[in-house]
Design an enzyme around this catalytic site. Structure first.
Site, mmCIF file in Angstrom:
data_model
loop_
_atom_site.group_PDB
_atom_site.id
_atom_site.type_symbol
_atom_site.label_atom_id
_atom_site.label_comp_id
_atom_site.label_asym_id
_atom_site.label_seq_id
_atom_site.Cartn_x
_atom_site.Cartn_y
_atom_site.Cartn_z
ATOM 1 C CG HIS A 65 47.395 39.722 39.574
ATOM 2 N ND1 HIS A 65 48.449 39.143 38.920
ATOM 3 C CD2 HIS A 65 47.098 40.854 38.880
ATOM 4 C CE1 HIS A 65 48.759 39.885 37.860
ATOM 5 N NE2 HIS A 65 47.952 40.923 37.821
ATOM 6 C CG ASN A 102 49.379 34.115 45.305
ATOM 7 O OD1 ASN A 102 48.342 34.608 44.881
ATOM 8 N ND2 ASN A 102 50.438 33.929 44.536
ATOM 9 C CD GLU A 119 47.710 42.731 34.825
ATOM 10 O OE1 GLU A 119 48.363 41.682 34.664
ATOM 11 O OE2 GLU A 119 47.814 43.439 35.845
ATOM 12 C CE1 TYR A 158 47.104 35.231 36.566
ATOM 13 C CE2 TYR A 158 44.756 34.792 36.430
ATOM 14 C CZ TYR A 158 45.845 35.273 37.124
ATOM 15 O OH TYR A 158 45.679 35.792 38.388
ATOM 16 C CE LYS A 199 46.136 35.685 42.420
ATOM 17 N NZ LYS A 199 47.327 34.811 42.327
#
Length: 140
Positions: A117, A114, A128, A51, A11
């Protein structure tokens, strides 16, 4: 166990801090192979599609804004039981609850930032992966 593929995103908080190599080292140390990888700047449309499962959640807009705030590294990982193995190496979403030696314990800034993913199921992984990679971009 069968060889399996999973999808990964490093990310914006990870790319901003230039720790993608350190995260890749943890992925490879866990026995997963990176069979496709590219650095992209996700568009708002890509992030909203990716998302979409969270569209009705109060954090959806903030999540999309975060994911388009800087470059990300999208990846296809391969290995035995790759989905569960990558989820183990990622660690808990909340880095304060993540086990020592996991990506999130070592590198995440917060629950929101975080660092990574990973897909949660084979069906999700297939969707995905297909969103970001053509079949000929995945080389084992």
């Amino acid at each position: 166990m069968a060889i399996q593929r999973t999808f990964s995103i490093l990310k914006p908080d990870a790319t901003e801090r230039n720790i993608t190599g350190a995260i890749n080292a943890l992925i490879e140390k866990a026995g997963l192979r990176i069979v496709a990888q590219k650095r992209i700047h996700m568009t708002r449309g890509q992030a909203e599609t990716f998302y979409a499962v969270h569209k009705e959640r109060p954090f959806f807009g903030e999540l999309v804004d975060f994911m388009i705030s800087g470059p990300v590294v999208v990846q296809v990982l391969e290995g035995e039981n790759a989905i569960a193995k990558y989820r183990d190496v990622m660690g808990a979403t909340d880095p304060s609850k993540a086990a020592d030696g996991t990506i999130r314990k070592a590198h995440a800034k917060s629950i929101g930032e975080n660092s990574v993913h990973g897909s949660d199921a084979p069906e999700t992984a297939a969707i995905e992966i297909a969103q970001f990679f053509a079949g000929n971009e995945i080389v084992g």
